[in-house]
Design a protein around this motif. Structure first.
Motif: not given
Length: 182
Positions: A114-122, A145-159
């Motif tokens: 979660r912390d890493f996800t927030h840091t990538v976004l922030d 770490a790069l797979e987290v970016v895939l998840g961020i992209g995927t769920y940015t689209m969805s949300t």
């Protein structure tokens, strides 16, 4: 404003995807019915979601990324759907509640996700070395770490799409309803 398409009313390019979605869930989720307005978005999200599910991140780590995105972006549909997913995964109730409430997680490893996800976004991806090191020290890899970016992209689209279309919560997801804290 957005239409709850059926397989018959959806643009031709979305019909096969909607039929497969209905078959998979046993009903046509309203979010999918509304995303059918843009067949490439619907298809793209479903393909990326399927890809994210095959990453080397374990299921709870993936769901941590998804729930982080869902709560951050205030997507009540995504939080409900992924709460149901977490229950199917037999995730501890305290973990599920902490993810829903955006509270500290009882699992340090998942908190690192979660912390890493927030840091990538922030940081828009300009993650400081110490944040990447903390993620790696928690037992994750550079690939993950790069797979987290895939998840961020995927769920940015969805949300964002679910919020834009004002997708309602489907009845089967009602037990998992969520609203952002005020």
């Amino acid at each position: 404003m957005f239409v709850d398409h059926t397989i018959e009313t959806a643009p031709e390019a979305a019909r096969r995807t909607l039929a497969a979605t209905e078959k998979r869930f046993g009903y046509l989720p309203a979010a999918s019915a509304r995303l059918a307005e843009a067949p490439l978005l619907l298809d793209g999200f479903l393909k990326l979601s399927a890809m994210f599910e095959t990453t080397s991140l374990d299921p709870l780590a993936r769901e941590t990324v998804v729930m982080t995105m869902a709560t951050r972006n205030g997507c009540h549909v995504c939080v409900a759907i992924h709460t149901a997913t977490l229950r199917r995964l037999d995730a501890p109730a305290a973990l599920v509640q902490a993810l829903r409430d955006d509270k500290p997680l009882p699992d340090e490893r998942l908190q690192a996700v979660r912390d890493f996800t927030h840091t990538v976004l922030d940081t828009a991806g300009a993650v400081p070395d110490e944040a990447l090191t903390a993620f790696l020290t928690a037992g994750f890899t550079r690939q993950q770490a790069l797979e987290v970016v895939l998840g961020i992209g995927t769920y940015t689209m969805s949300t964002l799409a679910n919020r834009l279309t004002r997708a309602p919560l489907d009845e089967p997801m009602a037990p998992f309803a969520w609203a952002p804290a005020t």
